[in-house]
Design a protein around this motif. Structure first.
Motif, PDB file in Angstrom:
ATOM      1  N   HIS A 239      10.035  -1.455   0.101  1.00  0.00           N
ATOM      2  CA  HIS A 239       9.624  -0.287  -0.673  1.00  0.00           C
ATOM      3  C   HIS A 239      10.764   0.188  -1.568  1.00  0.00           C
ATOM      4  CE1 HIS A 239       6.312   0.091   2.326  1.00  0.00           C
ATOM      5  NE2 HIS A 239       5.675   0.592   1.283  1.00  0.00           N
TER       6      HIS A 239
ATOM      7  N   ALA B 218       2.166   0.683 -11.227  1.00  0.00           N
ATOM      8  CA  ALA B 218       2.523   0.140  -9.899  1.00  0.00           C
ATOM      9  C   ALA B 218       3.269   1.166  -9.062  1.00  0.00           C
ATOM     10  CB  ALA B 218       3.345  -1.135 -10.047  1.00  0.00           C
ATOM     11  N   ILE B 219       2.736   2.375  -9.013  1.00  0.00           N
ATOM     12  CA  ILE B 219       3.285   3.425  -8.151  1.00  0.00           C
ATOM     13  C   ILE B 219       2.153   3.940  -7.280  1.00  0.00           C
ATOM     14  CG2 ILE B 219       4.303   5.732  -8.053  1.00  0.00           C
ATOM     15  CD1 ILE B 219       5.736   5.169 -10.632  1.00  0.00           C
TER      16      ILE B 219
ATOM     17  N   ARG C  99      13.688   3.885  -8.297  1.00  0.00           N
ATOM     18  CA  ARG C  99      13.004   3.567  -9.543  1.00  0.00           C
ATOM     19  C   ARG C  99      12.998   4.775 -10.475  1.00  0.00           C
ATOM     20  NH1 ARG C  99       6.774   1.349 -10.494  1.00  0.00           N
ATOM     21  NH2 ARG C  99       6.710   1.895 -12.698  1.00  0.00           N
TER      22      ARG C  99
ATOM     23  N   SER D 176       6.990   2.258  -5.004  1.00  0.00           N
ATOM     24  CA  SER D 176       6.474   0.937  -5.364  1.00  0.00           C
ATOM     25  C   SER D 176       6.873  -0.043  -4.281  1.00  0.00           C
ATOM     26  CB  SER D 176       7.046   0.484  -6.711  1.00  0.00           C
ATOM     27  OG  SER D 176       6.687   1.368  -7.747  1.00  0.00           O
TER      28      SER D 176
ATOM     29  N   GLY E 191       5.922  -0.093 -15.294  1.00  0.00           N
ATOM     30  CA  GLY E 191       6.191  -1.156 -14.337  1.00  0.00           C
ATOM     31  C   GLY E 191       6.927  -2.335 -14.949  1.00  0.00           C
TER      32      GLY E 191
ATOM     33  N   LEU F 233       5.446  -6.678  -8.472  1.00  0.00           N
ATOM     34  CA  LEU F 233       5.511  -5.274  -8.086  1.00  0.00           C
ATOM     35  C   LEU F 233       4.108  -4.741  -7.877  1.00  0.00           C
ATOM     36  CD1 LEU F 233       7.903  -3.196  -7.854  1.00  0.00           C
ATOM     37  CD2 LEU F 233       7.224  -2.386 -10.126  1.00  0.00           C
ATOM     38  N   SER F 234       3.931  -3.933  -6.836  1.00  0.00           N
ATOM     39  CA  SER F 234       2.625  -3.362  -6.541  1.00  0.00           C
ATOM     40  C   SER F 234       2.802  -1.895  -6.150  1.00  0.00           C
ATOM     41  CB  SER F 234       1.940  -4.133  -5.405  1.00  0.00           C
ATOM     42  OG  SER F 234       2.535  -3.802  -4.161  1.00  0.00           O
ATOM     43  N   PRO F 235       1.712  -1.123  -6.110  1.00  0.00           N
ATOM     44  CA  PRO F 235       1.789   0.223  -5.525  1.00  0.00           C
ATOM     45  C   PRO F 235       2.243   0.149  -4.076  1.00  0.00           C
ATOM     46  CG  PRO F 235      -0.239  -0.041  -6.771  1.00  0.00           C
ATOM     47  CD  PRO F 235       0.387  -1.401  -6.685  1.00  0.00           C
TER      48      PRO F 235
END
Length: 248
Positions: A96, A115-116, A226, A125, A231, A142-144
């Motif tokens: 994370h 992507a949050i 971040r 993220s 993203g 990258l993903s949520p």
């Protein structure tokens, strides 16, 4: 200029073939600008606080955004990140990344993916990554933050490099994932499974290398936290850090 970061001539020689061609007015010194971008990302500075030795802060920011959206930093990483002699083993894991308040708004504006997501730890993220047996990054996305490890692995299946065995932790213990893999899996079974699969415990001890990889990436302050709203810009920062740390 004591304490400042500068790319060497050898490093610039490896990077220069991937730079866009100049059209019209010559570009500002690539070595100075790229070194400045790396310094800002590594030390977690605001762009306006970049040392004067790297030139105008606006130039650093504009070059980073422009080349990110052109895919230059992603292309550099893809071309340089190649498995070495220990390519028979690959590893997968995720971590994370806390979203700073400047990037943490859930309201999506525009068409660029953010992507949050929201988890118990707040807005963040999730970085899903595959590395080789030496702990060097090969591919990632990258993903949520709320995406599970197994779903992240599913998104990476088509990009897995050639290997003989995949190491992963219990978060990837799913029957459908084992069946989808075209290589052997060294994944410990979750507690309570009726028919747990066996794994090579001696080989599994090597998995600490991908944890070390995440630790080294998060030594860069703008990776550990971040700050970028888009993203694609944050992914470019990760590409830069991974390239400098492991492939130059």
């Amino acid at each position: 200029m004591s304490g400042h970061f500068w790319l060497t001539d050898e490093q610039m020689g490896r990077l220069r073939p991937f730079f866009p061609k100049c059209r019209g007015k010559p570009r500002v010194d690539d070595r100075r600008v790229l070194s400045g971008i790396i310094y800002v990302k590594k030390n977690g500075l605001q762009w306006k606080d970049a040392p004067a030795a790297y030139g105008p802060a606006k130039t650093l920011y504009n070059r980073f955004v422009c080349w990110s959206r052109m895919g230059v930093f992603a292309k550099i990483f893809v071309e340089l990140a190649q498995p070495g002699a220990n390519g028979a083993t690959i590893m997968i894991d995720s971590t994370h990344v806390k979203a700073h308040r400047t990037a943490a708004s859930l309201f999506k504006r525009g068409t660029r993916p953010r992507a949050i997501g929201r988890t118990k730890g707040g807005l963040n993220s999730k970085l899903h990554m595959v590395c080789d047996g030496l702990g060097r990054p090969l591919t990632f996305f990258l993903s949520p933050g709320q995406m599970s490890d197994a779903k992240g692995a599913a998104a990476l299946l088509s990009t897995l490099p050639c290997a003989k065995v995949l190491l992963a932790d219990k978060g990837y213990d799913a029957d459908w994932l084992r069946e989808a893999l075209e290589i052997a899996a060294c994944i410990p079974a979750r507690r309570g499974r009726k028919n747990p699969a066996r794994h090579d415990r001696k080989l599994y001890k090597q998995r600490h290398r991908i944890e070390n990889l995440f630790a080294r990436l998060k030594d860069w302050r703008r990776i550990a936290t971040r700050y970028d709203r888009c993203g694609e810009l944050f992914l470019s920062a990760i590409c830069i850090a991974a390239t400098v740390l492991f492939w130059l």
